[in-house]
Write a protein that holds these residues in place. Structure first.
Motif, PDB file in Angstrom:
ATOM      1  N   GLU A 148      96.549  84.960 -54.681  1.00  8.95           N
ATOM      2  CA  GLU A 148      97.085  84.228 -55.327  1.00  8.95           C
ATOM      3  C   GLU A 148      97.854  83.056 -54.642  1.00  8.95           C
ATOM      4  O   GLU A 148      97.744  81.912 -55.200  1.00  8.95           O
ATOM      5  CB  GLU A 148      98.550  85.102 -56.286  1.00  8.95           C
ATOM      6  N   GLY A 149      98.412  83.394 -53.487  1.00  8.50           N
ATOM      7  CA  GLY A 149      98.805  82.402 -52.709  1.00  8.50           C
ATOM      8  C   GLY A 149      97.563  81.315 -52.106  1.00  8.50           C
ATOM      9  O   GLY A 149      97.906  80.071 -52.145  1.00  8.50           O
ATOM     10  N   ARG A 157      95.568  74.948 -55.805  1.00 10.96           N
ATOM     11  CA  ARG A 157      95.897  74.134 -56.837  1.00 10.96           C
ATOM     12  C   ARG A 157      96.641  72.978 -56.437  1.00 10.96           C
ATOM     13  O   ARG A 157      96.442  71.864 -56.866  1.00 10.96           O
ATOM     14  CB  ARG A 157      96.440  75.019 -57.714  1.00 10.96           C
ATOM     15  N   GLU A 158      97.445  73.062 -55.363  1.00 12.59           N
ATOM     16  CA  GLU A 158      98.371  72.026 -54.956  1.00 12.59           C
ATOM     17  C   GLU A 158      97.739  70.875 -54.227  1.00 12.59           C
ATOM     18  O   GLU A 158      97.848  69.912 -54.373  1.00 12.59           O
ATOM     19  CB  GLU A 158      99.451  72.715 -54.025  1.00 12.59           C
ATOM     20  N   GLU A 183      95.139  80.562 -54.188  1.00 13.08           N
ATOM     21  CA  GLU A 183      94.843  79.938 -55.260  1.00 13.08           C
ATOM     22  C   GLU A 183      95.868  78.855 -55.365  1.00 13.08           C
ATOM     23  O   GLU A 183      95.533  77.786 -55.885  1.00 13.08           O
ATOM     24  CB  GLU A 183      94.868  80.854 -56.617  1.00 13.08           C
ATOM     25  N   LEU A 184      97.196  79.141 -55.179  1.00 13.91           N
ATOM     26  CA  LEU A 184      98.310  78.019 -55.402  1.00 13.91           C
ATOM     27  C   LEU A 184      98.101  77.053 -54.416  1.00 13.91           C
ATOM     28  O   LEU A 184      98.601  75.817 -54.880  1.00 13.91           O
ATOM     29  CB  LEU A 184      99.676  78.652 -55.309  1.00 13.91           C
ATOM     30  N   THR A 185      97.697  77.423 -53.153  1.00 10.78           N
ATOM     31  CA  THR A 185      97.533  76.293 -52.376  1.00 10.78           C
ATOM     32  C   THR A 185      96.352  75.419 -52.455  1.00 10.78           C
ATOM     33  O   THR A 185      96.419  74.182 -52.393  1.00 10.78           O
ATOM     34  CB  THR A 185      97.091  76.968 -50.934  1.00 10.78           C
ATOM     35  N   ASN A 202      96.186  68.852 -56.476  1.00  9.71           N
ATOM     36  CA  ASN A 202      97.243  67.844 -57.267  1.00  9.71           C
ATOM     37  C   ASN A 202      97.498  66.976 -56.302  1.00  9.71           C
ATOM     38  O   ASN A 202      97.931  65.692 -56.846  1.00  9.71           O
ATOM     39  CB  ASN A 202      98.669  68.726 -57.731  1.00  9.71           C
TER      40      ASN A 202
END
Length: 197
Positions: free
Chosen positions: A120-121, A127-128, A123-125, A131
């Motif tokens: 999940e970390g 996604r960021e 995936e968040l990285t 962005n």
């Protein structure tokens, strides 16, 4: 009698041609000589001044055009530097994106169950990172299997005959491509069908 009123008998009387009636008592030959002498030198001087004026106007207009062209060039260069100045850094960041994407794609269901917080970390990285790319005008080029090959956006890494496909169809996507505003930062690397029939 005042000195100003005394006239020297040996001096010729000068004619003030600026006075309206000055040439009334002068004979026609003298008037012609005065006109010829005055007009010739005056005309030449006027023509010289006109030529200088035209030359100066031409120089001024050229200098003005050069200044305007320089301003337009510098504006264009400034805009390009603003939009595309970070392309080297962006290109260097693409392998980071690729590695995060590969890490997520390589994780099995069993690994996802055991290390869900880690994935999940990641995936968040990822996604960021996307962005941040978006804020700076970097957009992914994500072709799908079955899309037509576009040499402007894709790089063919191999060709292979694959049943039920047409020549030029994408049969595998190896890495995504990226655009920086309207320029290709990196083409998407794909496999292409080589079917002939």
């Amino acid at each position: 009698m005042a000195d100003a009123d005394k006239k020297n008998p040996n001096e010729e009387e000068l004619i003030d041609i600026t006075q309206p009636d000055a040439l009334e008592d002068v004979d026609d030959d003298t008037v012609a000589q005065i006109n010829a002498a005055g007009m010739t030198s005056g005309d030449d001087e006027i023509e010289t001044l006109r030529a200088e004026r035209d030359d100066m106007r031409d120089r001024f207009m050229r200098a003005l055009a050069d200044a305007e062209n320089s301003r337009k060039r510098s504006d264009r260069d400034r805009r390009e530097a603003e939009q595309y100045g970070g392309s080297k850094l962006a290109r260097d960041m693409l392998p980071v994106y690729d590695n995060l994407r590969r890490a997520l794609d390589a994780a099995t269901d069993e690994q996802r169950a055991k290390a869900s917080a880690l994935l999940e970390g990641v995936e968040l990285t990822l996604r960021e990172l996307l962005n941040v790319f978006g804020k700076h005008g970097i957009e992914p080029v994500v072709p799908e299997v079955g899309d037509a090959f576009d040499p402007q956006l894709h790089q063919a890494m191999f060709e292979a005959p694959l049943p039920e496909t047409k020549a030029g169809d994408i049969i595998q996507v190896m890495t995504e491509g990226f655009l920086l505003h309207d320029r290709l930062l990196r083409p998407a690397q794909v496999g292409v069908s080589s079917n002939t029939g």
